[in-house]
Design a protein around this motif. Structure first.
Motif, PDB file in Angstrom:
ATOM      1  N   LYS A   5       0.819  -1.210   0.000  1.00 33.63           N
ATOM      2  CA  LYS A   5       0.000   0.000   0.000  1.00 33.63           C
ATOM      3  C   LYS A   5       0.852   1.258   0.000  1.00 33.63           C
ATOM      4  CE  LYS A   5      -4.444  -1.166   1.968  1.00 33.63           C
ATOM      5  NZ  LYS A   5      -5.245  -1.156   3.161  1.00 33.63           N
ATOM      6  N   GLN A   6       2.052   1.144   0.530  1.00 35.04           N
ATOM      7  CA  GLN A   6       2.895   2.313   0.674  1.00 35.04           C
ATOM      8  C   GLN A   6       3.724   2.620  -0.570  1.00 35.04           C
ATOM      9  OE1 GLN A   6       2.733   4.409   3.255  1.00 35.04           O
ATOM     10  NE2 GLN A   6       1.096   3.071   3.971  1.00 35.04           N
ATOM     11  N   LEU A   7       3.576   1.815  -1.627  1.00 33.11           N
ATOM     12  CA  LEU A   7       4.412   2.031  -2.812  1.00 33.11           C
ATOM     13  C   LEU A   7       3.700   2.865  -3.873  1.00 33.11           C
ATOM     14  CD1 LEU A   7       5.958  -1.536  -3.124  1.00 33.11           C
ATOM     15  CD2 LEU A   7       7.021   0.509  -2.153  1.00 33.11           C
ATOM     16  N   CYS A   8       4.513   3.465  -4.740  1.00 32.08           N
ATOM     17  CA  CYS A   8       3.996   4.297  -5.840  1.00 32.08           C
ATOM     18  C   CYS A   8       3.031   3.482  -6.705  1.00 32.08           C
ATOM     19  CB  CYS A   8       5.180   4.781  -6.676  1.00 32.08           C
ATOM     20  SG  CYS A   8       4.735   5.409  -8.289  1.00 32.08           S
ATOM     21  N   TYR A   9       1.874   4.064  -7.050  1.00 37.43           N
ATOM     22  CA  TYR A   9       0.865   3.311  -7.806  1.00 37.43           C
ATOM     23  C   TYR A   9       1.339   3.000  -9.229  1.00 37.43           C
ATOM     24  CZ  TYR A   9      -0.849   6.978 -10.990  1.00 37.43           C
ATOM     25  OH  TYR A   9      -0.967   7.893 -11.990  1.00 37.43           O
ATOM     26  N   LYS A  10       2.319   3.751  -9.681  1.00 40.31           N
ATOM     27  CA  LYS A  10       2.749   3.616 -11.073  1.00 40.31           C
ATOM     28  C   LYS A  10       3.826   2.537 -11.225  1.00 40.31           C
ATOM     29  CE  LYS A  10       1.932   5.639 -15.044  1.00 40.31           C
ATOM     30  NZ  LYS A  10       0.609   5.766 -15.614  1.00 40.31           N
ATOM     31  N   CYS A  11       4.946   2.702 -10.459  1.00 43.19           N
ATOM     32  CA  CYS A  11       6.044   1.750 -10.622  1.00 43.19           C
ATOM     33  C   CYS A  11       5.942   0.578  -9.654  1.00 43.19           C
ATOM     34  CB  CYS A  11       7.394   2.457 -10.482  1.00 43.19           C
ATOM     35  SG  CYS A  11       7.669   3.167  -8.848  1.00 43.19           S
ATOM     36  N   GLY A  12       5.246   0.800  -8.535  1.00 45.99           N
ATOM     37  CA  GLY A  12       5.101  -0.273  -7.547  1.00 45.99           C
ATOM     38  C   GLY A  12       6.399  -0.646  -6.871  1.00 45.99           C
ATOM     39  N   VAL A  13       7.439   0.185  -7.030  1.00 44.79           N
ATOM     40  CA  VAL A  13       8.749  -0.132  -6.468  1.00 44.79           C
ATOM     41  C   VAL A  13       9.144   0.875  -5.387  1.00 44.79           C
ATOM     42  CG1 VAL A  13      11.197  -0.477  -7.007  1.00 44.79           C
ATOM     43  CG2 VAL A  13       9.445  -1.116  -8.688  1.00 44.79           C
ATOM     44  N   LYS A  14       9.071   2.166  -5.749  1.00 41.12           N
ATOM     45  CA  LYS A  14       9.546   3.204  -4.825  1.00 41.12           C
ATOM     46  C   LYS A  14       8.446   3.666  -3.870  1.00 41.12           C
ATOM     47  CE  LYS A  14      12.882   4.955  -8.082  1.00 41.12           C
ATOM     48  NZ  LYS A  14      13.069   5.951  -9.097  1.00 41.12           N
ATOM     49  N   PRO A  15       8.857   4.207  -2.714  1.00 39.53           N
ATOM     50  CA  PRO A  15       7.839   4.776  -1.818  1.00 39.53           C
ATOM     51  C   PRO A  15       7.280   6.067  -2.422  1.00 39.53           C
ATOM     52  CG  PRO A  15      10.046   5.142  -0.941  1.00 39.53           C
ATOM     53  CD  PRO A  15      10.213   4.284  -2.154  1.00 39.53           C
ATOM     54  N   PRO A  16       5.986   6.340  -2.246  1.00 35.43           N
ATOM     55  CA  PRO A  16       5.403   7.535  -2.873  1.00 35.43           C
ATOM     56  C   PRO A  16       5.832   8.835  -2.192  1.00 35.43           C
ATOM     57  CG  PRO A  16       3.769   6.421  -1.548  1.00 35.43           C
ATOM     58  CD  PRO A  16       5.001   5.586  -1.483  1.00 35.43           C
ATOM     59  N   ASN A  17       5.910   9.902  -2.995  1.00 36.84           N
ATOM     60  CA  ASN A  17       6.235  11.227  -2.445  1.00 36.84           C
ATOM     61  C   ASN A  17       5.020  12.144  -2.438  1.00 36.84           C
ATOM     62  OD1 ASN A  17       8.735  10.192  -4.094  1.00 36.84           O
ATOM     63  ND2 ASN A  17       9.536  11.502  -2.454  1.00 36.84           N
ATOM     64  N   TYR A  18       4.113  11.957  -3.396  1.00 36.43           N
ATOM     65  CA  TYR A  18       2.974  12.872  -3.524  1.00 36.43           C
ATOM     66  C   TYR A  18       1.673  12.092  -3.642  1.00 36.43           C
ATOM     67  CZ  TYR A  18       7.076  15.307  -5.342  1.00 36.43           C
ATOM     68  OH  TYR A  18       8.334  15.796  -5.517  1.00 36.43           O
ATOM     69  N   LYS A  19       0.571  12.797  -3.299  1.00 34.20           N
ATOM     70  CA  LYS A  19      -0.755  12.205  -3.484  1.00 34.20           C
ATOM     71  C   LYS A  19      -1.504  13.084  -4.482  1.00 34.20           C
ATOM     72  CE  LYS A  19      -4.693  10.724  -0.752  1.00 34.20           C
ATOM     73  NZ  LYS A  19      -5.328  10.881   0.531  1.00 34.20           N
ATOM     74  N   ILE A  20      -1.781  12.549  -5.659  1.00 34.68           N
ATOM     75  CA  ILE A  20      -2.494  13.300  -6.694  1.00 34.68           C
ATOM     76  C   ILE A  20      -3.838  12.632  -6.928  1.00 34.68           C
ATOM     77  CG2 ILE A  20      -2.400  14.204  -9.070  1.00 34.68           C
ATOM     78  CD1 ILE A  20      -0.042  15.218  -7.477  1.00 34.68           C
ATOM     79  N   ARG A  21      -4.889  13.351  -6.728  1.00 36.09           N
ATOM     80  CA  ARG A  21      -6.251  12.836  -6.893  1.00 36.09           C
ATOM     81  C   ARG A  21      -6.402  11.435  -6.300  1.00 36.09           C
ATOM     82  NH1 ARG A  21      -8.505  13.491 -12.684  1.00 36.09           N
ATOM     83  NH2 ARG A  21      -6.485  14.191 -13.343  1.00 36.09           N
ATOM     84  N   SER A  22      -6.124  11.324  -5.026  1.00 34.28           N
ATOM     85  CA  SER A  22      -6.234  10.099  -4.238  1.00 34.28           C
ATOM     86  C   SER A  22      -5.228   9.009  -4.603  1.00 34.28           C
ATOM     87  CB  SER A  22      -7.649   9.479  -4.312  1.00 34.28           C
ATOM     88  OG  SER A  22      -8.621  10.446  -4.281  1.00 34.28           O
ATOM     89  N   GLN A  23      -4.309   9.278  -5.538  1.00 34.01           N
ATOM     90  CA  GLN A  23      -3.328   8.246  -5.882  1.00 34.01           C
ATOM     91  C   GLN A  23      -1.930   8.682  -5.444  1.00 34.01           C
ATOM     92  OE1 GLN A  23      -4.405   7.792 -10.070  1.00 34.01           O
ATOM     93  NE2 GLN A  23      -4.798   5.626  -9.649  1.00 34.01           N
ATOM     94  N   LYS A  24      -1.197   7.735  -4.826  1.00 33.91           N
ATOM     95  CA  LYS A  24       0.130   8.071  -4.325  1.00 33.91           C
ATOM     96  C   LYS A  24       1.179   7.736  -5.379  1.00 33.91           C
ATOM     97  CE  LYS A  24      -1.105   7.605   0.474  1.00 33.91           C
ATOM     98  NZ  LYS A  24      -1.083   6.783   1.667  1.00 33.91           N
TER      99      LYS A  24
END
Lengths: 323, 304
Positions: A5-24
């Motif tokens: 759940k804590q990973l970037c929705y796009k790459c699924g590898v790195k931890p997210p830095n931003y939340k854009i329209r409910s997506q991290k």
């Protein structure tokens, strides 16, 4: 499971830095997404050809400056393999005379942009082009900023026409366009809503595109801060001490939509989608002399003016009444 | 120096007119409001001699002013219409029962016939029972859908040709904004029409379309009209609340904004064809689908 759940929705590898329209999303994916979206929008809207001039209108604000930086990535082999070969031409309409911005601040800003992006900026001083601008803008603050917006837009198209530039880009983000749509509806310019919300406009044979139209203010602000793009700050014109939002409808609308957006993440894009489906009720052939949008007249019988004797639209009639 | 009324120049001004900002005296304010509503009725050709008009009467300020003005203007300008008050009893104890007492008092003052139709007799449910069953979340949807149909059925029952409702300029501007924000472009194209439902058998009209809410309150107050002013006990409609608050702020900055929003709505149409009007297979009332919304909601209610 919790870890994922804590990973970037796009790459699924790195931890997210931003939340854009409910997506991290992580920083790298955010940059890649934003730049890709910009380039594909620019291509779809204008498809600028090799050697063709592309007029980039900048105001010094975060939107147009981020647009300039994004345009620069179109020619950067590190960013894309599909390099775009157009010739960028920069235009800055200098309104420091109206905003009382110190000249040194403006020059410093322009120099930093020219140096960083290795381009020449064409500068039009508003008071030189329109000597009676002060008299034209002798209006209450909201009407004054509306009038200035139209004057600047007209100067941009005039410059493009005089120099035979067919394609222009301006930096309105999705949030800015939705504020504009709402604001024009509240000022009685509903008949022209489709052109205020459109990603592409044809004015006097010149095509004006808004390649940032799909990006939220928040996305632009993040991108702007990542690359520390130069910025020229102007204070809002409205300064009322007694009215809410300092007497500015635009600030009120921006705040209202920003609040709704934070509660309902699809607000901005729903508003834009709705606006593009709206068309004028009836046939209009004339163009308003001030805002250059559709000229309409009153249909409420209680309005005591006849638009047939004027060359301006309903909203511009009331804008001028403010004098 | 004491200023005089900006319209007649004689009397002392008593009111700063919300729509125009003019300082005017009470008689000038009354005649301005009455003339504006008369002009709206005439220019939009709202009524025809011999017609029976059902006035949606809730007992609130808007419908009370509407009853007063239609009764006054009908006599003054000989519209030749027959007025009939129509109230809907949603079955909300402590709210509607009290407001209906106000309507009954007005009925005696204006000597107009009154018919009350209730949700319980039409649909078999009162709003109190509905809220008990579904809670406070979605109750305004039920109430709105049922009221629409109840007004239609009530008006047919009394043999009216048209329904007049007390929607004011603020309500219409608010609806334009709401439809824009939630993406309802079909409704946006129609929300500013002064007459709606002309394609059906019971058209509705809004004679107070251009009157500001503030002016209606002032008019009711200075005319000493008898109206009921309590919020519905079940009305936490949050989204509309945002739009309403926004409109009030906008009005403070620029009083014209309400009229300008209505003008914007009036100039707009939709590029896609509107959904066809149908008749509900179950109850025979106007519907956008095979089964109308009221029947769909009733079905939901009947489920255990």
């Amino acid at each position: 499971m919790e870890e994922q759940k804590q990973l970037c929705y796009k790459c699924g590898v790195k931890p997210p830095n931003y939340k854009i329209r409910s997506q991290k999303v992580c920083r790298d994916c955010f940059i890649k997404n934003t730049e890709h979206l910009f380039r594909s929008n620019l291509k779809a809207l204008l498809s600028p050809k090799k050697g063709e001039n592309l007029l980039i209108a900048i105001s010094g604000g975060a939107n147009s400056m981020s647009m300039l930086h994004l345009t620069d990535t179109c020619k950067n082999p590190e960013k894309t393999t599909k390099l775009m070969q157009f010739t960028p031409v920069l235009l800055y309409i200098d309104d420091s005379f109206i905003y009382h911005t110190p000249q040194s601040q403006v020059s410093e800003f322009l120099e930093s942009v020219e140096k960083r992006y290795n381009v020449h900026i064409n500068v039009i001083k508003i008071e030189e082009k329109i000597p009676d601008i002060e008299e034209q803008l002798n209006l209450p603050s909201q009407a004054k900023s509306d009038m200035l917006y139209f004057v600047i837009n007209n100067l941009i198209t005039d410059f493009a026409r005089e120099n035979n530039y067919q394609k222009v880009i301006t930096g309105e983000s999705a949030s800015r366009v939705s504020t504009l749509v709402m604001s024009e509806i509240c000022k009685g310019r509903g008949v022209s809503v489709s052109s205020f919300s459109s990603p592409i406009l044809l004015v006097d044979g010149i095509t004006i595109a808004r390649p940032l139209r799909e990006l939220l203010e928040k996305e632009v602000a993040i991108y702007h801060s990542i690359y520390d793009v130069p910025l020229l700050t102007k204070l809002p014109m409205a300064q009322s001490l007694t009215l809410p939002w300092a007497g500015s409808m635009d600030i009120l609308i921006q705040d209202f939509l920003g609040n709704l957006q934070s509660k309902f993440p699809s607000t901005t894009h729903t508003l834009l989608r709705t606006a593009t489906k709206l068309i004028p009720q009836g046939n209009f052939n004339e163009i308003c002399a001030i805002c250059k949008h559709t000229k309409d007249g009153p249909i409420n019988h209680l309005e005591k003016f006849n638009s047939e004797y004027e060359d301006i639209c309903y909203a511009c009639h009331h804008l001028r009444q403010n004098k | 120096m004491i200023k005089s009324c900006e319209l007649c120049g004689i009397e002392k001004p008593a009111i700063k007119r919300p729509k125009t900002g003019q300082g005017i005296c009470k008689p000038c304010f009354f005649s301005a409001i009455e003339n504006e509503v008369h002009e709206t009725i005439i220019s939009s050709n709202l009524f025809h001699p011999g017609e029976k008009i059902a006035i949606g009467a809730s007992g609130g300020k808007d419908s009370t002013v509407l009853i007063h003005l239609l009764d006054l203007l009908n006599k003054r300008h000989n519209y030749g219409i027959e007025l009939h008050l129509l109230s809907i009893d949603e079955g909300i104890v402590g709210y509607r029962d009290d407001s209906l007492v106000t309507v009954k008092r007005n009925q005696e003052v204006y000597q107009l016939p009154l018919t009350i139709v209730s949700y319980s007799e039409l649909f078999g449910w009162t709003m109190d029972q509905i809220v008990k069953k579904i809670g406070l979340n979605n109750n305004c949807t039920y109430c709105g859908v049922f009221r629409r149909q109840a007004l239609d059925r009530g008006a047919r029952m009394i043999g009216a040709e048209k329904i007049a409702t007390g929607h004011n300029a603020d309500d219409i501007a608010e609806t334009v904004l709401m439809n824009l924000l939630r993406g309802d472009h079909f409704r946006l194209g129609k929300s500013t029409d002064i007459v709606t439902g002309e394609e059906g058998d019971m058209p509705r009209c809004k004679p107070l379309k251009y009157l500001y809410e503030k002016e209606i309150v002032l008019y009711a107050h200075y005319q000493n009209l008898d109206y009921f002013s309590t919020e519905c006990v079940y009305s936490p409609n949050a989204y509309r609340g945002y739009a309403r608050e926004f409109l009030k702020d906008l009005e403070r900055i620029r009083p014209r904004a309400i009229l300008d929003i209505i003008h914007s709505g009036e100039m707009l149409s939709v590029s896609a064809p509107a959904p066809a009007k149908m008749t509900c297979e179950r109850c025979g009332n106007v519907s956008s689908n095979k089964i109308c919304k009221a029947c769909t909601l009733l079905e939901t209610l009947s489920k255990p």
